[in-house]
Write a protein that holds these residues in place. Structure first.
Motif, mmCIF file in Angstrom:
data_model
loop_
_atom_site.group_PDB
_atom_site.id
_atom_site.type_symbol
_atom_site.label_atom_id
_atom_site.label_comp_id
_atom_site.label_asym_id
_atom_site.label_seq_id
_atom_site.Cartn_x
_atom_site.Cartn_y
_atom_site.Cartn_z
ATOM 1 N N VAL A 32 -29.335 -20.955 23.901
ATOM 2 C CA VAL A 32 -28.961 -20.460 22.562
ATOM 3 C C VAL A 32 -28.369 -19.056 22.655
ATOM 4 C CG1 VAL A 32 -29.782 -19.857 20.257
ATOM 5 C CG2 VAL A 32 -30.756 -21.841 21.436
ATOM 6 N N VAL A 55 -27.469 -28.895 14.287
ATOM 7 C CA VAL A 55 -27.989 -28.143 15.427
ATOM 8 C C VAL A 55 -29.369 -28.718 15.757
ATOM 9 C CG1 VAL A 55 -28.679 -25.887 16.300
ATOM 10 C CG2 VAL A 55 -26.733 -26.079 14.719
ATOM 11 N N GLN A 108 -36.075 -23.255 19.032
ATOM 12 C CA GLN A 108 -35.652 -23.036 17.643
ATOM 13 C C GLN A 108 -35.754 -21.578 17.219
ATOM 14 O OE1 GLN A 108 -38.131 -26.183 15.722
ATOM 15 N NE2 GLN A 108 -36.246 -26.694 14.630
ATOM 16 N N LEU A 139 -32.664 -19.445 17.015
ATOM 17 C CA LEU A 139 -31.801 -19.988 15.966
ATOM 18 C C LEU A 139 -32.301 -19.523 14.593
ATOM 19 C CD1 LEU A 139 -31.443 -23.595 17.412
ATOM 20 C CD2 LEU A 139 -29.552 -21.970 17.118
ATOM 21 N N ILE A 165 -30.013 -19.875 11.311
ATOM 22 C CA ILE A 165 -29.365 -21.176 11.498
ATOM 23 C C ILE A 165 -30.402 -22.293 11.433
ATOM 24 C CG2 ILE A 165 -28.087 -22.627 13.143
ATOM 25 C CD1 ILE A 165 -26.907 -19.981 14.258
ATOM 26 N N SER A 212 -32.102 -25.895 12.058
ATOM 27 C CA SER A 212 -32.039 -26.827 13.185
ATOM 28 C C SER A 212 -33.125 -27.873 13.032
ATOM 29 C CB SER A 212 -32.206 -26.088 14.516
ATOM 30 O OG SER A 212 -33.487 -25.487 14.583
#
Length: 262
Positions: free
Chosen positions: A196, A221, A229, A232, A237, A239
């Motif tokens: 990531v 994602v 995660q 993210l 974001i 996911s």
């Protein structure tokens, strides 16, 4: 019909670790895009050689990835013979466990939760005070495991078995960034926090645009688990992740998500 039929799925894990994911995406009718954001380099580091010298003293050795044990046996092919015959072995997950068995090593512990936290939970009822524990791995890994073992009285020998770096050739990642922003990628998969962070680092001046698109755009994602995660989430974001932290379960979770949308 599979939910992945005709979908373009980006696979960001190291190239030498991506074949199983590629095969599964193909089998499910998807189009795999192999775009490693991470490269693994085996290293005969001083700390790895020091661990080799201490093999006969170890009470436990813990492997957190196939890369760590492959590197160890590459540079120390007789490690198994040097190892304390009473030394117990832990593997972070079933894949690492299978590779250990390929080397003829019996695995004593595989946690049900394939994370450092899961391993620590398994050691909860095992006396570690004064026990010598070897952990060959990348030095970029989180310190949760060695710190947790030290808190329980273990003497921990960390050894750098491999290095995790960004790819030397970044052109594929740059192209993926462009294609994601253009809406040409249906899903992007991540199998570690470094896959990531490297992806967004390599996006450079496109980073903010990329983040905005992944927050608002149609690209799904998917992360292999909650540890992956986390970076993210820090970027805002959304996911999805499977309940079991394997590549197979990650891709099945992705297929399920696409099937639910149809």
């Amino acid at each position: 019909m599979s939910g992945l039929e005709g979908k373009r799925i980006a696979i960001t894990r190291p190239k030498e670790r991506s074949q199983a994911a590629v095969d599964m995406v193909n089998d499910l009718g998807g189009i795999p895009l192999i775009v490693p954001t991470l490269e693994l380099e085996a290293v005969a580091s001083k700390s790895l050689m020091a661990l080799y010298q201490k093999a006969g003293e170890l009470d436990w050795i813990i492997f957190t990835s196939p890369a760590s044990l492959e590197s160890l046996f590459k540079f120390c092919p007789d490690f198994k013979e040097k190892l304390n015959p009473h030394c117990k072995v832990a593997a972070i997950g079933p894949r690492t466990g299978r590779v250990l068995e390929d080397y003829g090593i019996t695995v004593d512990i595989v946690p049900t939760d394939y994370t450092a936290e899961g391993l620590l939970e398994e050691f909860k009822h095992i006396t570690l005070k004064g026990k010598k524990v070897g952990i060959p791995r990348t030095f970029k890994a989180r310190d949760v495991l060695p710190d947790g073992l030290k808190e329980r009285g273990a003497i921990v020998y960390l050894a750098e078995a491999y290095r995790s770096t960004t790819p030397q050739d970044t052109s594929q990642v740059e192209l993926l960034v462009e294609e994601v922003i253009q809406g040409k990628v249906d899903a992007i998969t991540f199998t570690s926090p470094l896959t990531v962070t490297n992806f967004f680092q390599l996006a450079e001046d496109k980073k903010e645009e990329l983040i905005k698109f992944l927050i608002n755009g149609p690209t799904l994602v998917v992360a292999i688990g909650p540890i992956t995660q986390k970076p993210l989430e820090e970027l805002g974001i959304p996911s999805i992740a499977p309940s079991k932290y394997t590549v197979k379960d990650m891709l099945l979770r992705l297929e399920e998500e696409f099937s639910n949308d149809t």
